[in-house]
Design an enzyme around this catalytic site. Sequence first.
Site, short mmCIF file in Angstrom:
data_model
loop_
_atom_site.label_atom_id
_atom_site.label_comp_id
_atom_site.label_asym_id
_atom_site.label_seq_id
_atom_site.Cartn_x
_atom_site.Cartn_y
_atom_site.Cartn_z
N ASN A 66 138.31 -34.74 -24.26
CA ASN A 66 138.28 -33.35 -23.79
C ASN A 66 137.88 -33.38 -22.31
OD1 ASN A 66 137.77 -30.67 -23.24
ND2 ASN A 66 135.95 -30.54 -24.55
N LYS B 3 137.64 -30.91 -20.29
CA LYS B 3 136.96 -29.70 -19.82
C LYS B 3 137.62 -29.25 -18.49
CE LYS B 3 133.01 -31.34 -22.34
NZ LYS B 3 131.57 -31.40 -22.53
N HIS C 133 134.62 -24.80 -29.07
CA HIS C 133 133.72 -25.75 -28.40
C HIS C 133 132.43 -25.02 -28.02
CE1 HIS C 133 132.08 -28.49 -25.43
NE2 HIS C 133 132.83 -29.42 -25.98
N GLU D 99 130.75 -24.98 -25.44
CA GLU D 99 130.77 -24.35 -24.11
C GLU D 99 131.49 -23.01 -24.15
OE1 GLU D 99 132.35 -27.81 -22.16
OE2 GLU D 99 130.45 -28.84 -22.54
N GLU E 48 129.53 -31.64 -32.82
CA GLU E 48 129.01 -31.90 -31.48
C GLU E 48 127.65 -31.23 -31.31
OE1 GLU E 48 132.55 -32.89 -28.66
OE2 GLU E 48 132.00 -30.80 -28.46
N GLY F 69 126.92 -34.18 -22.74
CA GLY F 69 126.77 -34.38 -21.30
C GLY F 69 125.35 -34.74 -20.89
N SER G 19 128.09 -37.46 -25.76
CA SER G 19 127.72 -38.71 -25.08
C SER G 19 128.27 -39.96 -25.77
CB SER G 19 126.20 -38.81 -24.92
OG SER G 19 125.73 -37.73 -24.12
#
Length: 250
Positions: free
Chosen positions: A9, A11, A95, A97, A167, A173, A213
């Site tokens: 992904n 992003k 997701h 985010e 996730e 991240g 990660s």
Amino acid sequence: MRRPIIAGNWKMNKTVEEALLFFNELKDLVGGVDDREIIVAPPFISLFSAFNVTKNSNIHLAAQNIYWEKKGAFTGEIAPAMIKDVGCGYVIIGHSERRQFFFENDEMVNKKIKSALEEGITSILCVGESLADREKKLTLSVVGTQISSGLKEVLAEDMEGIVVAYEPIWAIGTGMTASAEQAEEVHLHIRETLNQLYKKEVADSVRILYGGSVKPDNINELMAKPNIDGALVGGAGLDAKSFAKIVLFK
Ligand code: 13P
């Protein structure tokens, strides 16, 4: 046997030119790999060019988001048929985010999944708890609810079009990956939830990916767990060599 999936992904990263360099490099590095599925999700604007480079290869494309309507006055949105037209067989839905920064909730996630299914596109449904949820020992209930609400009214026969990605938000991240044991515990819970919602056959066939990660040096340990069927990779998937190392896990 569940066929593993390694998905990248991107992003909001890379221009079209940078995307093309990546795909040409990746094609050389993973050509001939056919015992696992390779998926990359670039930003929308790179999909068309990426499709031209990857169409006769083992690299599949995903979009990072869609809107649930078919067409019309929805400025800035992209419909399922539009991503299918540029070669996407997959779409990442929900997701963290998108949930956090763009206020997507389970109801919207569910509408997006159903609209993707109608178009024959496989959804990668993302679920995961925050650090606060984990500290309050709410991980399994939060993730269970995201699964059952996200899949509301999705029929057993349509579950072929669903991949789940666990996730944990605190591991995205941050370099703070969940241990393989922590991930396996949640993956098993997701499979049990699917078993309750559908039947064992369905629960056993859905691929559950881990994201947060993932790197070349922790992929083997994760993939050794019985309920981890692949990875959804962010940062380490931006470099073709590093992504290829993850694809080529043992
Ligand atoms: P990182 O691999 O950068 O932690 O991102 C994970 C992710 O959010 C993939 O969707």
